[in-house]
Write an enzyme that holds these catalytic residues in place. Sequence first.
Site, PDB file in Angstrom:
ATOM      1  N   ASP A 492       0.868  -1.172   0.000  1.00  0.00           N
ATOM      2  CA  ASP A 492       0.000   0.000   0.000  1.00  0.00           C
ATOM      3  C   ASP A 492       0.906   1.225   0.000  1.00  0.00           C
ATOM      4  OD1 ASP A 492      -2.306   1.605   0.251  1.00  0.00           O
ATOM      5  OD2 ASP A 492      -2.050   1.677   2.420  1.00  0.00           O
ATOM      6  N   PHE A 627     -17.433  10.905   3.164  1.00  0.00           N
ATOM      7  CA  PHE A 627     -16.556  10.440   2.095  1.00  0.00           C
ATOM      8  C   PHE A 627     -16.874   8.987   1.753  1.00  0.00           C
ATOM      9  CE2 PHE A 627     -12.785   8.156   0.666  1.00  0.00           C
ATOM     10  CZ  PHE A 627     -12.446   8.911  -0.456  1.00  0.00           C
ATOM     11  N   ASN A 922      -7.782  -0.172   4.349  1.00  0.00           N
ATOM     12  CA  ASN A 922      -8.489  -0.661   3.162  1.00  0.00           C
ATOM     13  C   ASN A 922      -7.840  -1.913   2.599  1.00  0.00           C
ATOM     14  OD1 ASN A 922     -10.320   1.526   3.103  1.00  0.00           O
ATOM     15  ND2 ASN A 922      -8.726   2.826   2.248  1.00  0.00           N
TER      16      ASN A 922
END
Length: 1237
Positions: A492, A627, A922
Amino acid sequence: MNGSASDSASLLQSKGVLNAGKDDELDITGYRRDGLKTFLFYVLAVLSLGILLLVVYWKPELECQLKCKECALYNADVILVKDKFDQQIGVVDVKLITTTEEKYDVSVSYQEADGAGDPQTDIGDRDTLISSSRVDGKMRCFDYQHYRYIWDTQRRAFKELEDLSTNTTNKTILDSSQGLTQDQRNSRLIVYGLNAIDIEVKSYWKLLIEEVLTPFYIFQIASVVLWLFDEYYYYAGCILVVSGGSIALSLYETKKQRITLRNMMATDDTNILVADGADGFIEIPERELVPGDVIAVPANGCVMTCDAVLITGTCIVNESMLTGESVPVTKTPLTHQEDGELYSPEIHKRHTLFSGTHVVQTRYYGNSKVLAVVVRTGYCTAKGELVCAILYPKPLDFKFYRDSVKFILFLAVMASLGMVYSLIMYIRNGAPVDQMIKRLLDIVTIIVPPALPAAMTVGTVYAQSRLKKEGIFCISPPRINFCGRINAFCFDKTGTLTEDGLDMWGVVPVADKHFHEVQHDPSKLDRGALLICLASCHSLTIINGELSGDPLDLIMFNAIKWHLEEPGQDTSKYDTIMPTVVRPYSRDTFLGEEEKLITSDELFENALAGKWDQHPFEVGIIRQFTFSSAVQRMSVITRTIGQDHMEVYCKGAPEKIASLCLQETLPHNFNHILHKYTVQGFRVIALAYRKLDAKITWHQVQRIARDKMECDLEFLGLLVMQNQLKPQTTPVIHTLQKANIRTVMITGDMIQTAVSVARNCGMVRPNDKVIIVNGHPPDKENPAARIEWELAEAAEDPELVDEEESSANDESERGELSQVGEMHRGNHDDSGPTGPSGFLCFPVDFNKGYQSIKMLEYEPRTHLAVTGRAFSVVTNHFPELLPKVCILGTVFARMAPDQKCALIENLQEYGYIVGMCGDGANDCEALKAAHAGISLSEAEASVAAPFTSRVNNIECVVTAMREGRCALVTSFGCFKYMALYSFIQFISVLILYTFQTNLSDLEFLYVDLIITTTIAVLLGNTGAYEKLVRNKPPDSLVKMSNILSILMQVAITAAFQLGILFYLMEQPFYKNDLEPLKETDTWESTIIFLSSSFMYIAVAISFSKGPPFRRPIYTNVPFLIAIIILYSLSAFMLLAPQEPIEHFMDMKPLHTIDFTFRLTIFCISSAFLVVSGLMEWLFVDSGLMKCLYRALERKQKSRYKVIQDTIVAEEWPPVGQTLLASANSDEFAVNMNNSEH
């Protein structure tokens, strides 16, 4: 009639598949108990002395076959369940439960609304089929691994029990605000069971039974019984004590882990308010919640015990238990604008309170309650799924373990040959039958050592301990060996390669369709729309008096030096009615006549009353659209005191915001300026706003759809932030590349930013070529999906220089761009290739183009940079290109969590052993999917990944890989040592059986316990080598090098033992020896025992390899000391024998024999050490033999290497071309985008 026949055939099926196509796919077979077969089974169990019961315990499918008859699933009372790996097999009973819920009544189809029934089936036939699946109106179901499967009368098959998270519209959820009646709740409680995640902690007695009944311990018990019959009392007793200690330790650790997991997942038994139909609210235990209940979320917060969808009110939630990220998340209620959508916990997670997460505070108005509809309970919740993943992990298919089973079978074959030889020798010598039986069975316990499985895990245990000292915690030890074979590692970006926090670099305002000079201090911006956007467009909240929220929002808000106030107490506010207020800190910014801070309650009372004449400069946030990664933006609706209209402020991904803005408000050089920032690695956020009509009321704002607000926006400017590399990133990437480990970046950030970071950290080297893959799905204008290949801006790109010169007339742009260059030049120092921020330093002068640093000569490579949209287009419309894109891709940007997971699974399919490192937010799906997922988290043990690092940088990747290689090599070494230990003893006893003699009880004890156990335990204590080299350890035990190594060691062992035997037989004292008084009192047993004891030590030294995967043997001090002591002890018994020791060990009087004979035996045994080490080097480590092995084995290329060769041969990708997907076929059309077109 055809439909009727088809229905009948499907109803009579005895086999079925559950969760088809998923990781948890199950094959099921129906059985019905048979009384006669059951009686015969127990008769056979008695006749076999219980051995049959043991066999069916290991093989549950045999119990079904022996006690039951296979039958149609609808009529089964026992179900045999197998996973798709054939590694987890269970037998479960079918239950019959009664429910009054119409959805679950056996006479009603649950897919009736979907039209799943066959319209051609005669009504009478259908009623017959349905009634045949009933049992007194009860529902058939069975439970497996905490999930319930029920009989679907329409599909005539078992299926997983559905809750409100499946096939339920949002409208249905919103319309269920009145909750359930008590009768409905009781009925659903029978169907769904208690809302609890009760992890069973078995009693020590039950654990003992399960542990002892494993094949390993059964084999040990049988061996001990044999040794007792053979009068090996000391040996049998010691093995019992050691095994008992091992069992006790194993039981303690198993129970401790279960208790830890239970405590970690446990919640207090509390009550909660639920809506009771139309009768208001009642209080019930949380354990009795069922899908469809409407709960009132406690005002002071709580830990959720179910998954529930908010329908009124707002919650601030800490989801760190699930994601590893402790940033508070705002959950908003489901709206009627989403009525037509099917509810999904993933798609609508911004409305969903997940089990295990902590509701920090709730917001509501007056006496209203924050209500949520329960959609999932118990093990079906997000928390329950994580627990099941821990309790029932996906089986690991590692070649090493498969090969070890093959090798044990090979040992069993060797044991059979040994038994045949021994039988012949004993028959020829006229030995008693009982002695023959005992000796033959003894061979099995020698050639297949009971301690072999335990010895193979020693390396992993030591590696796990060393990783823990380095701050890396592992909840799946077998995955450590996978780390040793990793050849591709995915990262990531934000929080992993780069720093967690962002630094405010500046704001680029827009006015009159032109970018103005950068404002590095946003607090100095003029009071207007841009400043209000920075002050209000966020999801910040106050928790315990402290401002909390997303780090980006915190940095943005703190930079403008404003104050945020949330009216009233935390537990008595509802932000869609009583807004959050933001205002400047300084007193001189107020416009009112009195210089005092009025409260927000007073402020909005005045505002509602129309008193706009006296007010400070304050902004109220009326509504918030949080968001969403799906839309890549957030927005708020605000009202500034003194104005009679509301405004919408929006921020998000620049390309998304630009698409929502009026084109006349965008600067003509928007894309050019955006590219300049992103290509330098900045994090860029676009800002926009829109004035609403003054006629729009507060109540209308609460009901209006998001997409109606987020359109026709006016572009305000860019928020530019720095996201610097962590200092450790570049060295680690360089280390991985030197070790020939492919590195890949998977991020949700913009592709230009990601490419820049990839260049800065060395993932993409300065002279490498980057091709950006742009994908466009079909739309109204272009019915065919298309892929475009665009060459990314490269170092010293002449077109860039020309472009810069051509735009030099734009003074504001030149001033803006020069500041970017100054910032980067300011970061440059002369300390080396990396600046203090960890970036590779690229001095930037926008009038001269990009300058690259000098690096060592290397072959330039081509990298693909792929957007999430392009990845989706390739996957769905260009599947033939997917392997090439995955193999050549280095940067994957704007990737959704499920796309990250899909990419890793694709890489695995192409033959890569894949690692993944992320911050846990995530990346949960990807971390679980990878062979070795490492989560950077503060928690000691994260349920999201097999590995969790307390050290928040990617140095843990190199550490884990070094330890994985060390553990893998150690496992090979231990396995080979245990195999040689078996063969050495096997050869010894075959020689002794030839003379009808054997080792004594204490001689066996010395070899097995003192020498072998000590060595096996300490052999794996050698630490990992400091460097990560290009070579990787072997992954197979049956490689030619290993087979030849073991065979040659066996051969020289046999040669040396026979040589020593022949030397013994030439001695005068041997020829004149009298008939032994007992079987073990012979010169053969004494000399073979002493000489072989040196061989056990010698092969341990030969297999204790050091670099390049482990440290040198002398660094393993305990092992070295043990080797010296054991060698000295054996030498002492041979060279300086003492009569008491000889008598104790049942040895011949060696002290009476000439010293020259004993010294010769010692020299021959010591020579074995030299020859063994030389053979190991020659057949395993020498370069000549490695070349020979490669030539002979002709190993098939991995799939990814074949794809790489194809890419090179085809000179792919086609830069400058557009690939079109044919509308009517899977073929591709190529459209050349040359300049002339």
